[in-house]
Structure formats: structure tokens, C-alpha cells
Enzyme design. Structure first.
Site, short mmCIF file in Angstrom:
data_model
loop_
_atom_site.label_atom_id
_atom_site.label_comp_id
_atom_site.label_asym_id
_atom_site.label_seq_id
_atom_site.Cartn_x
_atom_site.Cartn_y
_atom_site.Cartn_z
CG ASP A 25 -1.89 1.45 1.13
OD1 ASP A 25 -2.57 1.52 0.19
OD2 ASP A 25 -1.14 1.77 2.29
CD GLU A 107 -1.73 1.68 -3.87
OE1 GLU A 107 -2.69 2.26 -4.22
OE2 GLU A 107 -1.26 1.10 -2.53
CG ASP A 190 -1.40 2.73 6.21
OD1 ASP A 190 -2.59 3.70 5.69
OD2 ASP A 190 -0.33 3.76 6.37
#
Ligand code: ZN
Length: 215
Positions: A25, A107, A190
Site C-alpha cells: 500500500d 496498486e 495501511d
């Protein structure tokens, strides 16, 4: 004067079938947090950026040639520092994945501008640039180690419960806390997001390798 230009071609290792995925993350306070619970702090980098911003403001007001030269030098120094930080973080993340036999789920940064919604637009640009760089560093270091990398849709990874899947804005009472309003699961925000990224990585890998298994 002599120049020695050496290039080093290290062949990528074949990608090993991963035993699960390490989710990563990306954020501001913590540049990167893994689903294994490791926080890579942005404290030093943010402090350097803040210091540079102050200096930049003072120098920009001056408009002299020497001020402009100094500005350019500071900008380069800041970029070098950010790149160095990203190299260190990328190395630690790839090492963590390689050690545990996991692949890495990152991501897909196309939507990063929507996610990092800050008031100052230039900040978004700065961080988005830095996130892309970190992603690139992780990808090439992973390739060298034969660690699989998958890119996942980051939508709602911060609001969804990594334990039961319940999506709710109120699952996130503050920046650092995740606390599921449905099942009560609590974790650092997170880490929870990184766990969601990890499971999307597993799903993404399964879909893209379904043909291999069938063969
Ligand atoms: Zn839950």
C-alpha cells in the site's frame, strides 16, 4: 581524462510460482506498507521535502541568478534523495517477498490522482511521480529475483475490510485506524489496505494463470 562506462546486464531469473502475495500500500505518512505489517516510513523524505519547500519559497522571491542556480541544485538534490529512498524501500520489499516465497501485488497507479486527493496540486504531482518510480524500482528488482509482480485495481482498498470484505467509509474512523463496523476486525489502516491489495493479487494471478493450470 578517462571515462569508464560500464553497463551491467543481469539476466532476469524465471518467475517462480508464488506462494501467496505480499500486498504493498502506498501512502504519504508511510511511503509503503506491506501486508506483512512492515511500514516504510516517509518521515525523513517528508522532512527533506518540507525543508526544501521553505528554502524554495525564499529563493523564488529573490529572482537573482545565484538564487536560480541554487534552486536548481536543491531540486536535483531532492530528486536524488527521493530516488535513493525509493531504492532502499524497493530492495526491502523485494527481499521480504523473496524470503517468504511470495509474489508482490502493487496498486495500478492509473488512479493514484484520485486516491491521493490533497489540497496542493503540486504535491500530488510530486508524490505520484515518486510512487511511479517506486513501482518501477520494485518491478525491476523483483524481475532479477524471479519474484512475480501483479498490478491490481486499488479502488476501495482503504475502506474495505480485509477480513470480511465489508466496504464502508466509517470503517476508517481516522487516518491510521481501520475498524470494521460489520465484523469488528481492527488493524492499522495501511496494513488493512495492503492485505486487500494482497488478496486482489492472488485473484489476479489466478485469473491470468488459469490457462497454465488447465494445460
Ligand atoms: Zn469486517
Amino acid at each position: 581524462m578517462w571515462f569508464l562506462i560500464a553497463t551491467c546486464d543481469i539476466p532476469d531469473r524465471p518467475v517462480a510460482a508464488p506462494d501467496g502475495f505480499l500486498g504493498v500500500d502506498l501512502g504519504i505518512a508511510n511511503i509503503a506498507t506491506t501486508s506483512g505489517g512492515v511500514h516504510h516510513s516517509g518521515k525523513t523524505l517528508n522532512a527533506v521535502r518540507h525543508r526544501h519547500r521553505e528554502l524554495r519559497r525564499r529563493l523564488q522571491a529573490k529572482q537573482t541568478t545565484s538564487a536560480k542556480r541554487l534552486l536548481k541544485r536543491r531540486r536535483r538534490a531532492e530528486a536524488r534523495f527521493a530516488a535513493n529512498t525509493n531504492h532502499i524501500i524497493a530492495k526491502q520489499i523485494v527481499t521480504e517477498a523473496a524470503r517468504t516465497g511470495q509474489g508482490i501485488a502493487l496498486e495500478d497507479l492509473q488512479g493514484i490522482r484520485d486516491r491521493v486527493r490533497l489540497r496542493k496540486p503540486q504535491r500530488v504531482t510530486l508524490h505520484s511521480w515518486s510512487f511511479h518510480q517506486l513501482g518501477r524500482f520494485i518491478a525491476y528488482k523483483a524481475a532479477r529475483q524471479g519474484v512475480a509482480v501483479v498490478y491490481v485495481d486499488p479502488a476501495y482498498t482503504s475502506q474495505a475490510c480485509s477480513s470480511c470484505g465489508h466496504v464502508d467509509k466509517r470503517n476508517r474512523p481516522d487516518q491510521a485506524t481501520f475498524s470494521c463496523t460489520s465484523c469488528g476486525f481492527a488493524e492499522h489502516a495501511d496494513v488493512n489496505a495492503a492485505r486487500n491489495i494482497a488478496s486482489r493479487g492472488v485473484a489476479g494471478w489466478a485469473v491470468s494463470h488459469a490457462a497454465d493450470d488447465a494445460a
